[in-house]
Each structure stands twice: as C-alpha cells, then as structure tokens.
Design an enzyme around this catalytic site. Structure first.
Site, PDB file in Angstrom:
ATOM      1  CG  ASP A 184      -1.822   1.237   1.261  1.00 25.23           C
ATOM      2  OD1 ASP A 184      -2.815   1.235   0.507  1.00 25.23           O
ATOM      3  OD2 ASP A 184      -1.536   2.183   2.022  1.00 25.23           O
ATOM      4  CD  GLU A 268      -3.996   1.068  -3.292  1.00 23.61           C
ATOM      5  OE1 GLU A 268      -5.167   1.226  -2.921  1.00 23.61           O
ATOM      6  OE2 GLU A 268      -3.065   1.819  -2.951  1.00 23.61           O
ATOM      7  CB  CYS A 335     -13.568  -5.099   7.934  1.00 20.95           C
ATOM      8  SG  CYS A 335     -13.040  -6.014   9.395  1.00 20.95           S
ATOM      9  CB  CYS A 338     -16.553  -8.970   9.312  1.00 17.16           C
ATOM     10  SG  CYS A 338     -16.605  -7.152   9.287  1.00 17.16           S
ATOM     11  CB  CYS A 354     -14.252  -3.228  11.414  1.00 17.29           C
ATOM     12  SG  CYS A 354     -15.731  -3.911  10.608  1.00 17.29           S
ATOM     13  CB  CYS A 357     -16.228  -7.509  13.285  1.00 16.70           C
ATOM     14  SG  CYS A 357     -14.751  -7.020  12.332  1.00 16.70           S
ATOM     15  CG  ASP A 364      -0.880   3.562   5.515  1.00 14.96           C
ATOM     16  OD1 ASP A 364      -1.920   3.970   4.978  1.00 14.96           O
ATOM     17  OD2 ASP A 364       0.039   4.312   5.883  1.00 14.96           O
TER      18      ASP A 364
END
Length: 404
Positions: A184, A268, A335, A338, A354, A357, A364
């Site tokens: 990332d 990315e 997340c 979940c 999150c 959850c 990052d």
C-alpha cells in the site's frame, strides 16, 4: 532467455570531445524539431504524416543542403535515431499513450544514440569506449558490463556527460522464490507491506527544497544568458540532479529488497498522473483547496510511485516473479476480518476500526492486506479463465490478462 540491460557510467571526455558531443546533440535536436515542424504543417494541410523512410530522405536533403551543411559533421546514425524517436512519439500519441510530441529545447535532455554495435568498441580492461567521430572516451568504470553491446546512448545532465551501454545476454530461466506480498503506497509511509514492514519516505525534494529555492531566487536576479546567470543555472541543475539521484538510489534499493524476497507482489493500479493533476481550475470555475492539493501533488511526485512500480515490474520479471495490479477501490475501507465496507471504518487517516466487528489495525496495513487478497483473487481468476479458454496459447478479445 535473453536479457536486455543497460549500464550507465559517467564519461571523462577532453575539451574537444565535449564540444563535439554538444554539436552532435544539437544536430539531433535540430533534426527532430525540423521533422516535427514538417509533420505539423502536413497535418494542418490535411496531408498524411510522413513515415520513417520518407523522413530519412528529408534528412539526406538537409545534410546536402546549402543552409545546413554543418549536419554532415554529425554521424548519420544518431540523426536517424532522432527521426525514429519522433516516429515513436507520433505513434504513442495517436494510440493515446502519450501527449503530442513537443519541440526539443537546448540544454534539456541533450542526448544522441548509436544503434549499430559494429561501430562501437568497448574496452573494459582500460575503462574506455570507442564511438564514431568521437574516438576513445574514458568512462568511470564502476562495474563489469556483461553481454554483447547492442547500442550506446550519450547524454548530458547537470553539466556532466554520461554513457549508457545496452547489452544482451543469455541467462537461465529464473525460478521465483519467496511468498506473496501486498503493498500500500502512501505519503506518511512510503510503502506498507502486508507482512507488517513499512518503508519510511525519503522526501528527497523536501530535503533540498529550501536550498533549491535560494538557488532559483539567485538565478532570477541575474541577467538572462549572462555568465553569472549560466553559473547560477548550473547550480540549480546540480541540485535537481542530486534530488533525482537520491530518489532513484532509494527506489532501487527498496525494490531490489522486495523482489529478492517475494515471488508475487500486488500493488494498487494507481493513476499517478490523474492523482497529481492541478486543482486550480479556471476563472469561470475556480478550484477549491488549491493550496492543499498542490502540496499533496508535490508529495506524491516526490515519492516516485510510478518509478517504484516500473522497477518492481522488470526486477520481478528478471527473477521469475509477477507483479499484479489491482483496483484501488475500497482497499482501505474493507475490513479484512468480516469484509464490511464502509467509509466509517476510517475514523482517521492512520486508524482503521471496523464498525461491524471491531477489527482494528493501522489503516495502511489493512490496505496492504486487502491488496494482497485482491491479487490472489485475480491470479485465481486468470488461472480459471485460462483453463476455460478454447485453445491453449490463444488470447480472446477482452480477456483480462496479467501480461498486458
């Protein structure tokens, strides 16, 4: 398999050779600009563009013409390579891969290329290279040049001349080693790996920004093209060269370490040009937060994201690995625990929590984990898509292949 690789060295030419190289670079620049002017005039007149062979016939007329007899002093092959560069630039423009070619300016990217290896002699034992109409030039021999010489490019940067020697050699097909990792990219953290490692940014431009500002201000107070102005300009160019050299050194070390330890890297698919576009707008529709966006653009370009990805691609290919580019959509909002996707999962720039959850980690790192999972999913899709293909070795139109 054959590997093409270039090796760049600093040249140590004498005064006569430096003057000759400046003339050769100027001749190549003149030929490129003249040919570009011809292409523009033909386009405005509704005529088709000239091909490389037709441009070479124009080059012969220019070399034999009474107006430009000095073109004969330059070697022919570098002049022809300038026309090839223009042809490639035109092709990239009409294929929508690049902007329209611009006229070359003296002192910016001065270079010329020798494409014929029969005219080039490399004497590594004595650290010198022979080039047509230049003779033997000594270079700073810092490493061995393996393989057969294919071409040589001579360039100038910040008042110094360099030679880039491209070679070809046969190497064994590499066997990838290591696992998979997702990366990332960021500003505060240059790169965060899915295994928990983080690379701090170098901020090469930021470190030299104040010094560069003073040098540019001193240059602006000099009479343009005067002796003191030329000295101040050379000082500015040296600072820019130091910034670029430091950035490239940092990126090479980082990418080499990553490629040596991993067989698959997921990143990315960032559109750096769009991300660093100006937000100023125009008088009719002025932009908002222009100063903040300008600072962000400067930081993005200072990191060198595009160069980082380019180096990862060819270094992984050399080692038998693969680079997978995935969509950046929701990579920092999903997340990993979940799978819940929400902008509320990012209460701050650095914190991921999150709301469904309670999963919490550095934002990052969460982005890197999601990028890695997306890379695995894409590879699995490619494998299954290849298995369903009607024939081995065929490529269907519209298929999303990794090797594109």
């Amino acid at each position: 398999m054959e590997r093409l690789q270039a090796f760049k060295f600093a040249l140590n030419p004498n005064g006569e050779q430096q003057r000759a190289m400046r003339r050769f670079a100027g001749a190549c620049r003149f030929v490129f600009n003249q040919a570009l002017e011809v292409q523009i005039q033909r386009h405005e007149g509704g005529e088709r563009k000239l091909g490389y062979a037709e441009l070479c016939r124009l080059l012969t007329a220019w070399r034999n013409g009474a107006a430009t007899p000095w073109l004969k002093e330059a070697p022919t092959h570098p002049l022809q390579q300038a026309l090839k560069d223009l042809e490639r630039a035109y092709t990239n423009f009409f294929a929508k891969r690049a902007a329209f070619p611009r006229f070359k300016k003296k002192g910016r990217h001065d270079s010329f290329r020798y494409p014929d290896p029969k005219q080039i002699k490399l004497d590594q034992a004595h650290g010198r290279v022979f080039l047509p109409k230049l003779g033997w030039l000594r270079y700073r021999d810092s490493r061995t040049v393996p393989g057969e010489v294919r071409n040589v490019t001579v360039s100038q940067s910040a008042g110094r001349w360099y030679v880039a020697i491209q070679t070809a050699r046969d190497v064994e097909r590499p066997v990838p080693s290591g696992g998979a990792v997702g990366i990332d990219m960021g500003i505060v953290r240059f790169a965060t790996l899915s295994d928990g490692q983080a690379l701090e940014p170098l901020d090469s431009f930021k470190r030299h920004e104040e010094r560069l500002r003073r040098a540019q201000q001193a240059m602006s107070r000099k009479r343009k093209h005067g002796k003191n102005w030329n000295k101040a300009k050379a000082r500015v160019q040296r600072i820019h060269a130091r910034i670029g050299n430091a950035r490239r050194d940092y990126l090479h070390k980082a990418t080499t370490t990553i490629c040596n330890n991993h067989a698959m890297v997921s990143v990315e698919d960032l559109k750096v040009r769009n991300m660093s576009a100006s937000a100023a707008g125009d008088r009719a529709e002025p932009g908002r937060n222009v100063r903040a966006k300008s600072g962000l653009n400067k930081a993005i370009l200072d990191q060198g994201w595009h160069e980082f990805r380019r180096q990862l691609a060819y270094k992984l290919a050399w080692r038998g690995g693969i680079l997978v580019a995935v969509s950046p959509r929701d990579t920092s909002r999903t997340c990993p625990g979940c799978g819940h996707v929400s902008a509320d999962n990012r209460p701050t720039q650095a914190v991921f929590a999150c709301v469904a959850c309670g999963y919490s980690k550095h934002a990052d790192l969460v982005g890197a984990i999601n990028i890695l999972r997306a890379g695995h999913a894409r590879c699995a899709y490619e494998v299954s898509d290849a298995a369903r293909s009607p024939a081995v070795g065929t490529r269907r139109s519209g298929s999303n292949r990794l090797d594109r």
